[in-house]
Design an enzyme around this catalytic site. Structure first.
Site, PDB file in Angstrom:
ATOM      1  CG  HIS A  27       0.385   5.790  -0.699  1.00 19.75           C
ATOM      2  ND1 HIS A  27      -0.851   7.005  -1.358  1.00 19.75           N
ATOM      3  CD2 HIS A  27      -0.178   5.913   0.545  1.00 19.75           C
ATOM      4  CE1 HIS A  27      -1.836   6.747  -0.409  1.00 19.75           C
ATOM      5  NE2 HIS A  27      -1.250   5.721   1.199  1.00 19.75           N
ATOM      6  CG  HIS A  81      -2.050   0.937   1.686  1.00 21.25           C
ATOM      7  ND1 HIS A  81      -2.984   1.187   0.933  1.00 21.25           N
ATOM      8  CD2 HIS A  81      -1.014   2.380   1.647  1.00 21.25           C
ATOM      9  CE1 HIS A  81      -3.540   2.434   0.951  1.00 21.25           C
ATOM     10  NE2 HIS A  81      -2.412   3.073   1.933  1.00 21.25           N
ATOM     11  CD  GLU A  82       2.293   3.610   3.558  1.00 21.81           C
ATOM     12  OE1 GLU A  82       2.491   4.620   3.375  1.00 21.81           O
ATOM     13  OE2 GLU A  82       1.163   3.141   4.543  1.00 21.81           O
ATOM     14  CD  GLU A 122      -4.898   6.733   1.933  1.00 20.82           C
ATOM     15  OE1 GLU A 122      -4.717   5.795   1.348  1.00 20.82           O
ATOM     16  OE2 GLU A 122      -3.881   7.719   1.850  1.00 20.82           O
TER      17      GLU A 122
END
Length: 530
Positions: free
Chosen positions: A142, A138-139, A209
């Site tokens: 980004h 997930h990071e 997100e």
């Protein structure tokens, strides 16, 4: 997926900058004012800030969070990050480690090639290997989506619009010619668009997100791992397996506690150590049904946890998995009346104050007894403010409860509280690793929840955080206070009992004292006006 996100981002940014350009052109043509120079200087300052901010954040992480950037991560995670980097032609990110039991992870930097990913000890303690990879993916999402750049560019618009509003305000006060009307009008338009653009930027952040979640699902091909990790990181879950793991690690002073930016959720486990889905649904009710949840999300950079869980779960079948969670509870009543009542209670004090000031200004020349008028106005404001106060600090009976009991409550908000008493163990700071954070997290047999330690004087809180808060770590305590949700579930402390000694928080009594003093002042003013 990348093309879809890029399209949404470019359309949104184009719309924002078209609005901004229109305002700049209006200011330049109608006022013959070189506002573009001020905007240019502001943009240069923001660009410089953007360029140096990762390095400043590095220092903040090292000094105030005790983060270590020379940390050897587990081999399974290193291999996973390596594979993602090779596939996407990005440099291996700089990994920071905070020695804190709260599960937390975040990223910052300029581009995908200088990204920093910060992980806490709690990430490795609470999550399985698959869940750790899902969180890190997930990071990485980004970074790969260039979220840092896109959000910086987006946030420029409301910042500049507010600057134009300020410029117009000053120009309006310094100008005495007929252009005043134009200046005031443009200032008002700039401010309205500033407000609208803020919500657009927040919406864009929430959208990104969702795309970071989607990238994690694609990279790991394991949506249920991300969903499970999201419950643990975002909600503060405890299971049988987790409890056993931490019992073994307790001798090394390990602990579990949630960060202030996360939501703590009591989710007990089934006999085989898996997550009890019914308890998750009970705790999701607030986000799904209480209208305040939608209000808070509108003003947040992140979507509600429950909405992310459901969106991730909807993709489980693509990867031959059963949906992680299906929210199938029936809403038995409408919460609209409660929301409207709380909204009224929340704003009545300020509304009554504004009305009183307006009436006083309008009738200043005709009022013969101004002291009496001011005294009555104070009484009216105090009355409505006290109604809000009693709603926030309900009753003096603090009923014994568990974290699970509190999280199943639906009729609760930052306005409506539930007085409660909890027993458990303080397991760390509310904000993982931050030496200036005075708040706690308590763990009982059902889960963990955030404790808000808030003395009337802010400086006193910081002194307590630096010199006293560590004395409470890993200690059995009994606390009393008021449970609220906004949307973070937390208990505002009234007392905390440790080793037979009671530490009191004086905010409640200080507020009572303030009301008494204000009431005396109002009565004196009324008597002077007689």
């Amino acid at each position: 997926m990348k093309k879809g996100l890029l399209g949404i981002s470019l359309i949104t940014l184009s719309g924002l900058y078209i609005l901004l350009s229109a305002i700049i052109i209006l200011v330049s043509i109608l006022l013959d004012f070189p506002v573009i120079y001020g905007i240019g200087i502001s943009i240069i300052i923001i660009i410089i800030q953007f360029l140096i901010s990762p390095f400043l954040t590095d220092l903040t992480m090292k000094w105030f969070y005790k983060a270590k950037f020379k940390y050897e991560i587990p081999e399974y995670l290193k291999s996973f990050i390596d594979s993602v980097c090779q596939e996407n032609k990005m440099k291996y990110p700089k990994i920071g480690f905070i020695d804190d039991g709260a599960p937390n992870a975040f990223t910052y930097g300029h581009t995908k090639n200088d990204a920093r990913i910060i992980l806490t000890r709690g990430i490795f303690e609470l999550l399985t290997e698959e869940e750790v990879k899902a969180v890190v993916a997930h990071e990485l999402g980004h970074a790969l989506h260039y979220d840092m750049i896109f959000m910086t560019v987006a946030e420029l618009v409301p910042l500049i619009l507010y600057g134009i509003y300020e410029i117009c305000n000053k120009a309006d006060k310094n100008n005495n010619n007929n252009s005043n009307d134009y200046i005031e009008l443009i200032g008002m338009i700039a401010y309205v668009i500033y407000l609208i653009s803020n919500y657009i930027v927040l919406w864009l952040s929430r959208t990104r997100e969702y795309y970071a979640d989607a990238y994690s699902v694609e990279a790991t091909k394991n949506p249920n791992a991300l969903a499970s990790a999201l419950v643990k990181v975002g909600y503060g879950l405890t299971t049988v397996e987790t409890n056993k793991k931490h019992s073994a690690a307790r001798s090394n002073a390990l602990g579990i506690f949630d960060s202030k930016t996360s939501k703590a959720l009591a989710v007990t486990s089934t006999e085989d150590g898996s997550i009890d889905k019914e308890n998750i649904k009970q705790a999701m009710k607030w986000e799904q049904w209480n209208i305040w949840a939608k209000w808070y999300e509108l003003h947040s950079t992140h979507p509600l946890i429950s909405k992310r869980l459901l969106k991730i779960s909807s993709r489980s079948k693509e990867f031959n998995q059963e949906p992680f969670i299906i929210f199938d509870l029936n809403k038995e009543e409408s919460y609209l009346n409660d929301f409207l009542l709380e909204l009224l209670i929340n704003f009545l004090p300020i509304i009554s104050f504004i009305i009183s000031v307006i009436i006083l200004i309008i009738s200043l020349d005709t009022v013969t007894k101004p002291f009496m008028f001011i005294g009555i106005a104070i009484l009216i404001c105090l009355f409505f403010s006290y109604i809000k106060f009693k709603r926030r600090y309900r009753s003096s009976h603090f009923k014994e409860a568990t974290v699970r009991d509190l999280l199943s409550e639906t009729k609760v908000s930052h306005i409506t509280s539930i007085p409660c008493s909890l027993e458990g163990t303080i397991i760390g700071r509310g904000n993982p690793g931050c030496i200036f954070n005075e708040d706690f997290v308590i763990k009982d047999e059902s889960g963990i929840i955030f404790l808000d330690y808030n003395q009337p004087v802010h400086f006193v809180n910081k002194i307590f955080a630096l010199f006293k808060s560590k004395e409470y770590f890993d200690k059995k305590v009994k606390v009393t206070g008021w449970y609220r949700r906004s949307p973070v579930p937390y208990v505002e402390l009234k007392t905390i009992e440790i080793d037979g000694k009671i530490k009191k928080v004086y905010t409640y009594k200080f507020t009572i004292f303030f009301y008494i003093v204000s009431l005396i002042v109002a009565i004196v003013l009324i008597l002077l006006g007689l």
